[in-house]
Scaffold this motif. Structure first.
Motif, PDB file in Angstrom:
ATOM      1  N   ILE A  38       8.403   9.175   2.072  1.00  0.00           N
ATOM      2  CA  ILE A  38       7.100   8.668   1.599  1.00  0.00           C
ATOM      3  C   ILE A  38       6.872   7.277   2.193  1.00  0.00           C
ATOM      4  CG2 ILE A  38       5.668   8.113  -0.391  1.00  0.00           C
ATOM      5  CD1 ILE A  38       7.281  10.086  -2.042  1.00  0.00           C
ATOM      6  N   ARG A  39       5.802   7.161   2.975  1.00  0.00           N
ATOM      7  CA  ARG A  39       5.558   5.929   3.717  1.00  0.00           C
ATOM      8  C   ARG A  39       4.479   5.067   3.088  1.00  0.00           C
ATOM      9  NH1 ARG A  39       6.220   7.295  10.166  1.00  0.00           N
ATOM     10  NH2 ARG A  39       8.289   8.247   9.948  1.00  0.00           N
ATOM     11  N   SER A  49       1.221  -8.927  10.899  1.00  0.00           N
ATOM     12  CA  SER A  49       1.591  -9.201   9.501  1.00  0.00           C
ATOM     13  C   SER A  49       1.671  -7.921   8.662  1.00  0.00           C
ATOM     14  CB  SER A  49       0.595 -10.188   8.879  1.00  0.00           C
ATOM     15  OG  SER A  49      -0.714  -9.667   8.936  1.00  0.00           O
ATOM     16  N   ILE A  50       1.703  -6.777   9.331  1.00  0.00           N
ATOM     17  CA  ILE A  50       1.818  -5.486   8.639  1.00  0.00           C
ATOM     18  C   ILE A  50       3.222  -4.917   8.847  1.00  0.00           C
ATOM     19  CG2 ILE A  50       0.912  -3.129   8.450  1.00  0.00           C
ATOM     20  CD1 ILE A  50      -1.166  -5.243   7.761  1.00  0.00           C
ATOM     21  N   LEU A  51       3.872  -4.524   7.772  1.00  0.00           N
ATOM     22  CA  LEU A  51       5.177  -3.863   7.871  1.00  0.00           C
ATOM     23  C   LEU A  51       5.022  -2.415   7.438  1.00  0.00           C
ATOM     24  CD1 LEU A  51       5.725  -7.000   6.881  1.00  0.00           C
ATOM     25  CD2 LEU A  51       8.085  -6.231   6.967  1.00  0.00           C
ATOM     26  N   HIS A  52       5.478  -1.523   8.292  1.00  0.00           N
ATOM     27  CA  HIS A  52       5.476  -0.103   7.953  1.00  0.00           C
ATOM     28  C   HIS A  52       6.819   0.226   7.312  1.00  0.00           C
ATOM     29  CE1 HIS A  52       1.725   0.764  10.169  1.00  0.00           C
ATOM     30  NE2 HIS A  52       2.130  -0.227  10.940  1.00  0.00           N
ATOM     31  N   ILE A  53       6.767   0.789   6.115  1.00  0.00           N
ATOM     32  CA  ILE A  53       7.979   1.009   5.337  1.00  0.00           C
ATOM     33  C   ILE A  53       8.052   2.456   4.839  1.00  0.00           C
ATOM     34  CG2 ILE A  53       8.258  -1.401   4.675  1.00  0.00           C
ATOM     35  CD1 ILE A  53       6.881  -0.784   2.017  1.00  0.00           C
ATOM     36  N   GLU A  54       9.238   2.846   4.398  1.00  0.00           N
ATOM     37  CA  GLU A  54       9.436   4.209   3.881  1.00  0.00           C
ATOM     38  C   GLU A  54      10.273   4.126   2.608  1.00  0.00           C
ATOM     39  OE1 GLU A  54      10.698   7.182   6.851  1.00  0.00           O
ATOM     40  OE2 GLU A  54      11.853   8.121   5.247  1.00  0.00           O
ATOM     41  N   GLN A  55      10.202   5.206   1.822  1.00  0.00           N
ATOM     42  CA  GLN A  55      10.875   5.270   0.508  1.00  0.00           C
ATOM     43  C   GLN A  55      10.154   4.394  -0.520  1.00  0.00           C
ATOM     44  OE1 GLN A  55      15.137   4.409   1.193  1.00  0.00           O
ATOM     45  NE2 GLN A  55      15.519   6.596   0.997  1.00  0.00           N
ATOM     46  N   ARG A 109       0.848  -1.197   0.000  1.00  0.00           N
ATOM     47  CA  ARG A 109       0.000   0.000   0.000  1.00  0.00           C
ATOM     48  C   ARG A 109       0.878   1.239   0.000  1.00  0.00           C
ATOM     49  NH1 ARG A 109      -4.817  -1.703  -1.721  1.00  0.00           N
ATOM     50  NH2 ARG A 109      -5.615  -3.416  -0.446  1.00  0.00           N
ATOM     51  N   THR A 110       0.639   2.132  -0.931  1.00  0.00           N
ATOM     52  CA  THR A 110       1.435   3.354  -1.038  1.00  0.00           C
ATOM     53  C   THR A 110       0.515   4.522  -1.382  1.00  0.00           C
ATOM     54  OG1 THR A 110       1.906   3.424  -3.420  1.00  0.00           O
ATOM     55  CG2 THR A 110       3.238   1.897  -2.091  1.00  0.00           C
TER      56      THR A 110
END
Lengths: 177, 177
Positions: free
Chosen positions: B48-49, B123-129, B29-30
């Motif tokens: 940008i997350r 099971s959710i990963l919060h990511i950036e870039q 998801r972005t």
């Protein structure tokens, strides 16, 4: 290929019913014929040469590739059957999640290796630092570009304790056979 | 999954008749909902997350992943239809072979992005870039390990003339829509 159709699916996350179908673009030839005692990364395969036999129908896609010294190959671990969600990786004695490891016995069994490009002859690419089995089906080739692909200031979790392991220790055994 | 069966094929190279079937492990998801004016690389997507919604059945594979600051994601460019063997990439005005480019309209339409891992919640990963479209099917997650994944002393072919392009110029347009 119409990948838009692939998104019409019914799982809770919208992807569970989706399958992605890939057509290999070629095959990788290497001296490695046994999964045991192989280099487990390109940096442990210095001087080991192989070739990419690209299907001739894709040869036009190689235009200007000879300007790059390193290529990232995406391929199938074609001798792997099934997967485990927790594995004891080659470099450890305790189990980690498969997504915290580069071990090959993983969902979808896709491998990535950045190798050196030595020469291009028609649809054949001569490469070095090969760490994959002979006969590996190739899915994609991307040029390696340090500005995009290198990362600094990285935390490496459980791998921290292995960071000074000599290159000659980066070898496989039979655990994922 | 029995990938050994997949190698029974009849093309000249032994792979042309082979198809590889992948089952996405989750969805990314972005904030990016249009292929136009997107960051074309993670380094152009600072701040940008997004999130990875891993299918819950794979959650056990995340054990110890929180120790890593960077993850390499393998995913499908799911809005791409077909491919071209020569493309004019976003950063150029002349055509190059698709395998000398990271352009998305490529055979098998597989993308790779190394993103920052911020946090893991079940099971959710919060990511950036994040530099991929919202709804992108995720194929694999690998931990980024500089010793294996960085390269120095690299020749970068036609990209050499763009190496000082400002990050805010690394944006897509509609050419591969």
């Amino acid at each position: 290929m119409n990948t838009k159709d692939e998104t019409n699916i019914n799982s809770p996350l919208g992807v569970g019913g989706l399958q992605i179908i890939l057509n290999p673009i070629g095959i990788i030839r290497t001296p490695h014929t046994d999964v045991k005692n192989m280099p487990i990364q390109p940096i442990a395969a210095e001087g080991i040469r192989g070739t990419i036999e690209l299907l001739p129908e894709y040869a036009a896609g190689l235009k200007d590739i000879e300007g790059f010294s390193h290529l990232t190959l995406i391929y199938r671990f074609h001798k792997i059957e099934g997967y485990e969600l927790e594995v004891v990786p080659f470099m450890d004695t305790v189990a980690h999640g498969i997504f915290a490891s580069k071990a090959p016995k993983r969902p979808n069994a896709i491998g990535i290796s950045t190798v050196k490009l030595l020469a291009v002859e028609g649809s054949i690419l001569h490469i070095e630092q090969v760490d994959m089995l002979d006969g590996t089906p190739l899915i994609d080739i991307k040029p390696f570009y340090p500005r995009y692909d290198n990362r600094e200031n990285v935390k490496i979790g459980w791998l921290e304790k292995n960071k000074n392991l000599p290159l000659d220790k980066l070898r496989s055994d039979e655990r994922f056979k």
